[in-house]
Design a protein around this motif. Structure first.
Motif, PDB file in Angstrom:
ATOM      1  N   UNK A  70     -61.774 -59.338 -37.205  1.00  0.00           N
ATOM      2  CA  UNK A  70     -60.785 -58.502 -37.662  1.00  0.00           C
ATOM      3  C   UNK A  70     -60.920 -57.149 -37.885  1.00  0.00           C
ATOM      4  N   UNK A  71     -62.274 -56.686 -37.868  1.00  0.00           N
ATOM      5  CA  UNK A  71     -62.593 -55.361 -38.068  1.00  0.00           C
ATOM      6  C   UNK A  71     -61.957 -54.583 -36.676  1.00  0.00           C
ATOM      7  N   UNK A  72     -61.766 -55.421 -35.539  1.00  0.00           N
ATOM      8  CA  UNK A  72     -61.444 -54.586 -34.194  1.00  0.00           C
ATOM      9  C   UNK A  72     -59.967 -53.888 -34.366  1.00  0.00           C
ATOM     10  N   UNK A  73     -59.017 -54.727 -35.021  1.00  0.00           N
ATOM     11  CA  UNK A  73     -57.689 -54.212 -35.087  1.00  0.00           C
ATOM     12  C   UNK A  73     -57.732 -53.098 -36.264  1.00  0.00           C
ATOM     13  N   UNK A  74     -58.346 -53.207 -37.389  1.00  0.00           N
ATOM     14  CA  UNK A  74     -58.484 -52.013 -38.500  1.00  0.00           C
ATOM     15  C   UNK A  74     -59.110 -50.985 -38.046  1.00  0.00           C
ATOM     16  N   UNK A  75     -60.254 -51.029 -37.166  1.00  0.00           N
ATOM     17  CA  UNK A  75     -60.935 -49.921 -36.733  1.00  0.00           C
ATOM     18  C   UNK A  75     -60.564 -49.077 -35.655  1.00  0.00           C
ATOM     19  N   UNK A  76     -59.645 -49.919 -34.687  1.00  0.00           N
ATOM     20  CA  UNK A  76     -59.084 -49.139 -33.499  1.00  0.00           C
ATOM     21  C   UNK A  76     -57.711 -48.948 -33.886  1.00  0.00           C
ATOM     22  N   UNK A  77     -56.837 -49.480 -34.634  1.00  0.00           N
ATOM     23  CA  UNK A  77     -55.569 -49.290 -34.773  1.00  0.00           C
ATOM     24  C   UNK A  77     -55.063 -48.823 -36.233  1.00  0.00           C
ATOM     25  N   UNK A  78     -56.109 -48.887 -37.199  1.00  0.00           N
ATOM     26  CA  UNK A  78     -55.470 -48.615 -38.461  1.00  0.00           C
ATOM     27  C   UNK A  78     -55.509 -46.970 -38.666  1.00  0.00           C
ATOM     28  N   UNK A  79     -54.877 -46.627 -39.852  1.00  0.00           N
ATOM     29  CA  UNK A  79     -54.838 -45.060 -40.032  1.00  0.00           C
ATOM     30  C   UNK A  79     -56.280 -44.837 -40.846  1.00  0.00           C
ATOM     31  N   UNK A 120     -48.934 -50.420 -45.244  1.00  0.00           N
ATOM     32  CA  UNK A 120     -49.668 -51.500 -44.800  1.00  0.00           C
ATOM     33  C   UNK A 120     -49.625 -51.915 -43.426  1.00  0.00           C
ATOM     34  N   UNK A 121     -48.509 -51.305 -42.697  1.00  0.00           N
ATOM     35  CA  UNK A 121     -48.439 -51.576 -41.232  1.00  0.00           C
ATOM     36  C   UNK A 121     -49.825 -50.918 -40.484  1.00  0.00           C
ATOM     37  N   UNK A 122     -50.229 -51.809 -39.646  1.00  0.00           N
ATOM     38  CA  UNK A 122     -51.359 -51.406 -38.827  1.00  0.00           C
ATOM     39  C   UNK A 122     -50.455 -50.820 -37.429  1.00  0.00           C
ATOM     40  N   UNK A 123     -51.126 -49.528 -36.956  1.00  0.00           N
ATOM     41  CA  UNK A 123     -50.311 -48.987 -35.793  1.00  0.00           C
ATOM     42  C   UNK A 123     -48.821 -48.735 -35.669  1.00  0.00           C
ATOM     43  N   UNK A 124     -48.378 -48.941 -34.709  1.00  0.00           N
ATOM     44  CA  UNK A 124     -46.787 -48.792 -34.333  1.00  0.00           C
ATOM     45  C   UNK A 124     -46.123 -50.093 -34.673  1.00  0.00           C
ATOM     46  N   UNK A 125     -44.980 -50.017 -35.302  1.00  0.00           N
ATOM     47  CA  UNK A 125     -44.131 -51.283 -35.597  1.00  0.00           C
ATOM     48  C   UNK A 125     -43.580 -52.032 -33.996  1.00  0.00           C
ATOM     49  N   UNK A 126     -43.726 -53.101 -33.750  1.00  0.00           N
ATOM     50  CA  UNK A 126     -43.688 -53.665 -32.823  1.00  0.00           C
ATOM     51  C   UNK A 126     -44.651 -53.769 -31.596  1.00  0.00           C
ATOM     52  N   UNK A 127     -45.541 -53.139 -31.915  1.00  0.00           N
ATOM     53  CA  UNK A 127     -46.749 -53.353 -30.948  1.00  0.00           C
ATOM     54  C   UNK A 127     -48.019 -54.035 -31.183  1.00  0.00           C
ATOM     55  N   UNK A 128     -47.575 -55.131 -32.186  1.00  0.00           N
ATOM     56  CA  UNK A 128     -48.624 -55.802 -32.895  1.00  0.00           C
ATOM     57  C   UNK A 128     -49.414 -56.664 -31.892  1.00  0.00           C
TER      58      UNK A 128
END
Length: 401
Positions: free
Chosen positions: A106-115, A240-248
């Motif tokens: 799960x690190x991949x999403x937070x590291x690559x797309x988190x604020x 708490x939204x990661x990245x852009x809405x709709x691009x999950x």
């Protein structure tokens, strides 16, 4: 030592030592920790339907579960391959990486797309173990592997999202503080592209339980601590939204590719466990005045299991290298998962058959690992779904679904 530099057999010690040349210190350290958690520990957890809290705490204290977190946030900043090696050694030692592997992929999403704010808020606590990050909410009862048709809905209400729906097979939710949750933020009928309309939220489980989240454990053949979860007007801060809405969906592909590669490492470890157990037993067990390993009916399945293990290992390394380089790796990640799950299951079968009746005795730990190896062909992704992906996305055949 073979031409690739991989020692598999030590002539002075009949036990197999299938270690790669990379990260030898990590391999040795993980093995040392695992010695403190023998088969009795894991059998006891199954008897009590308990979570491997002590094992996870030991790995956290040693820094292994923070391996992929950058040093700036308290982690080691190691590449995906290093994380995979940790999981491989856990399973090779007879332990179960399923108790902790989600934190890594799960690190991949937070590291690559988190604020930056999200990383500052969560990563140091995850690295120290203060925040338990082991839960990934994706699968639903009515959609299964049809991720693009998921129904759990999140509607924006001021500074919050209001979530309603249901998830299933959400493992370790009762033993996590933070969950990555995939939700629908745009109805299917309003989509311009079928891959849009999904979003990823970080959910504080401690705040959510009793306030819109209900967790119901599921009893399964392996004590995987998995659950069905109901969401009833659960409120999640919009921040708490990661990245852009709709691009999950695009974001979870990063998580899924890293998941495929990391979990594949665990199956490699399973293969090693089964092959080592079987080879040692086949050398020692004598029937009709000869070791059973002298019989081709025993020897050939083990030789084939080893060949499959080595081939799968090469694909795992390829997938990890491509992911780390930021290159497309969907094909390689899925092939790695397919090949390792099949190799682990075939090794499990060969080991069980080699041991005969002793294979089903719990004290040998073979039947426990055998059950886990069988599950690996179903979760976290079915081998049939991988074959379908290869058929239409790699070979260009008509889609079967």
């Amino acid at each position: 030592m073979d031409e690739a530099g991989t020692a598999f057999m030590d002539e002075e010690n009949p036990a197999m030592v299938p270690l790669g040349t990379d990260y030898p210190e990590i391999r040795d350290s993980v093995q040392a920790i695992c010695k403190n958690f023998p088969g009795e520990y894991w059998r006891g957890l199954e008897d009590d339907d308990a979570y491997a809290s002590e094992f996870v705490a030991a790995l956290t204290e040693a820094g292994f579960l923070a391996a992929l977190i950058p040093e700036a946030y308290g982690g080691s900043g190691l590449p995906l391959r290093a994380g995979g090696v940790i999981l491989e050694e856990i399973n090779a030692a007879g332990c179960e990486s399923t108790s902790c592997h989600a934190q890594m992929y799960m690190m991949a999403m937070l590291l690559r797309h988190g604020t930056d704010e999200q990383k500052q808020k969560y990563l140091p606590g995850i690295a120290s173990g203060e925040i338990r990050y082991q839960s990934f909410g994706v699968t639903e009862p009515t959609t299964g592997s049809e991720t693009l048709k998921l129904k759990t809905r999140a509607e924006r209400d001021g500074d919050h999202y209001v979530v309603n729906g249901q998830k299933i097979w959400t493992s370790r939710a009762l033993h996590s503080d933070l969950m990555t949750l995939l939700v629908r933020t745009t109805p299917v009928g309003q989509l311009k592209k079928r891959t849009e309309g999904l979003s990823v939220l970080l959910v504080d489980i401690n705040e959510a339980v009793g306030n819109g989240m209900t967790i119901q454990p599921i009893d399964t053949m392996v004590k995987h601590q998995t659950n069905e979860i109901f969401y009833d007007n659960m409120r999640v801060p919009a921040e708490n939204l990661i990245g852009e809405e709709g691009q999950g969906f695009r974001y979870i592909l990063d998580g899924m590719n890293s998941e495929r590669v990391l979990v594949a490492h665990g199956s490699l470890g399973d293969s090693r466990f089964f092959i080592e157990k079987a080879v040692n037993y086949a050398k020692e067990r004598e029937v009709f005045g000869r070791p059973i390993g002298q019989n081709q009916g025993i020897q050939f399945p083990l030789a084939r299991a080893y060949a499959e293990y080595r081939a799968a290992d090469l694909m795992v390394r390829t997938g990890a290298t491509l992911f780390q380089a930021g290159q497309p790796c969907g094909e390689e990640a899925n092939l790695a998962r397919l090949m390792t799950s099949e190799a682990a299951w075939n090794a499990a079968e060969a080991c069980m058959q080699t041991h005969g009746g002793f294979g089903v005795a719990r004290e040998y730990d073979i039947e426990r690992k055998w059950r886990h190896a069988r599950m690996s062909r179903i979760a976290p992704v079915s081998t049939n779904l991988i074959l379908a992906y290869i058929g239409h996305s790699v070979l260009g055949l008509p889609k079967s679904y």
